[in-house]
Design an enzyme around this catalytic site. Sequence first.
Site, mmCIF file in Angstrom:
data_model
loop_
_atom_site.group_PDB
_atom_site.id
_atom_site.type_symbol
_atom_site.label_atom_id
_atom_site.label_comp_id
_atom_site.label_asym_id
_atom_site.label_seq_id
_atom_site.Cartn_x
_atom_site.Cartn_y
_atom_site.Cartn_z
ATOM 1 N N GLN A 197 -1.891 7.398 1.044
ATOM 2 C CA GLN A 197 -1.430 6.151 1.641
ATOM 3 C C GLN A 197 -0.372 6.449 2.706
ATOM 4 O O GLN A 197 0.336 7.452 2.616
ATOM 5 C CB GLN A 197 -0.879 5.235 0.542
ATOM 6 C CG GLN A 197 -0.847 3.770 0.900
ATOM 7 C CD GLN A 197 0.487 3.339 1.485
ATOM 8 O OE1 GLN A 197 1.462 4.077 1.460
ATOM 9 N NE2 GLN A 197 0.535 2.130 2.014
ATOM 10 N N SER A 199 2.488 5.856 3.487
ATOM 11 C CA SER A 199 3.887 6.132 3.181
ATOM 12 C C SER A 199 4.102 7.483 2.511
ATOM 13 O O SER A 199 5.247 7.902 2.312
ATOM 14 C CB SER A 199 4.442 5.038 2.245
ATOM 15 O OG SER A 199 3.827 5.126 0.969
ATOM 16 N N LYS A 200 3.030 8.197 2.172
ATOM 17 C CA LYS A 200 3.154 9.412 1.373
ATOM 18 C C LYS A 200 3.558 10.629 2.213
ATOM 19 O O LYS A 200 3.470 10.625 3.440
ATOM 20 C CB LYS A 200 1.842 9.691 0.630
ATOM 21 C CG LYS A 200 1.468 8.589 -0.363
ATOM 22 C CD LYS A 200 2.534 8.407 -1.419
ATOM 23 C CE LYS A 200 2.107 7.481 -2.554
ATOM 24 N NZ LYS A 200 1.983 6.070 -2.155
ATOM 25 N N ASN A 201 3.972 11.696 1.524
ATOM 26 C CA ASN A 201 4.435 12.911 2.203
ATOM 27 C C ASN A 201 3.357 13.515 3.101
ATOM 28 O O ASN A 201 3.655 14.064 4.156
ATOM 29 C CB ASN A 201 4.873 13.957 1.181
ATOM 30 C CG ASN A 201 6.136 13.563 0.438
ATOM 31 O OD1 ASN A 201 6.392 12.384 0.224
ATOM 32 N ND2 ASN A 201 6.931 14.539 0.038
#
Length: 431
Positions: A197, A199-201
């Site tokens: 997603q 927002s992930k790293n």
Amino acid sequence: MSKLAALGGTETVPTDRRHVPWPLVQDEDRKAVLDALDGARLVSDTDGVNPVSALEEAWARRFGSEHCVAVSNGTAALSLALAALGVGPGDEVIVPALSFIATGLAPVHQMAVPVFADIDPVTFNIDPDDVERRITARTKAIIPVHLHGAPADMDRITEIARKHGIAVIEDAAQAPGATHRGRPVGGIGDAGAFSLQVSKNIPTCGEGGLLVTRDAELAEAMRRGRQFGEVIDAGRERDYISYGLGWNHKMNALQAAFTIAQLDRYEEYERARQHNVTEFLARLTQLPGLRVPTALPDTTHAWHILRFRFDPAAFGLDGVRPEALRGTLRRLLRAEGVPMSRYQLMPLPDQKVFVDRAGFGSGYPWSVTGAPGTVAGEDYPVTRAVIADSLTLQKRHLHPGAGELLGLYADAFEKVWANRDMVATFAKAAS
């Protein structure tokens, strides 16, 4: 002593310095997406190499997984793993009481009952002792979450699972690159689920997920599950036969191409992130009454989210409620330009979907076997304490160039702590 911004002083973090983009979209990301768009294979069910299969190979190679299956999102990854492992109606799946809602919903999607266990106060991950206490004859799987990027105690969890003959599915949505005793998380249990997603790293350009496993048969079951139960083999004409229950959980080529480009820069970003975050946290460890997130020995923390706990007694505020100190610090730090926020406002078992048994109607899946799942009156004391006394920082620190901004955040923390008498006044009034 500088005057607090909330009282008319100068903000520590200037307004024009507060907005840090994530994900960091570069020309190579745009080129990768355009190249995929111009290609002939935009979905994963086409014959031959395509961006989705290329991502699966690249991810497996980078994180040492034998098999990788790309899917539409991290929630679908958890559900597919449970399905492939045979978890079904009336089974129980033990999950942590502190996590994103998807961890608790995934078992319900399989008509299984989520059973909640309390967490460790330092890592915020599932407590193995509480896991073992909650195992019954119906327990089919455990889903440890590597919350915020901190590895769960996989040695103890896998030991418990082997002892009782149950499966382990790692929810590594927030933890790509984290390691436990040198082993990448996600690849330690029977299966591991990742989220891509935005927002992930390691993000995609929207939603996406990945499954990893050492078991070839399990990987094939996951592939069938993502594709309507069909078998899609290279060189084999598609027969449109569903050999078992399946879904449409495929990833598309544009998402995969974007993530491949991001994965190519992962090492560079991760080195910068580790340096920036550890320097930032080192400054804050000196402040009384503040507990910073910690990487335990023999682990690598991915630092997806930074959760800070506040101790009123150590701060010098005996008798003040943790919620009062947390609320005061949130207002004062945000006024200084530090975007402190609450993350997960309640334990998972308090979510209305579980309290009301709002599954598939008539109380399913709980009514299948009478399995209680959530027991009325259970307290989950550590989970409740963490929610009551903590705040988080999210996303801004993921940018590889965030070191200077984190330095300003540290200045703001130190400024607020230098005004501890004023903090005490506000906290006592709110308590």
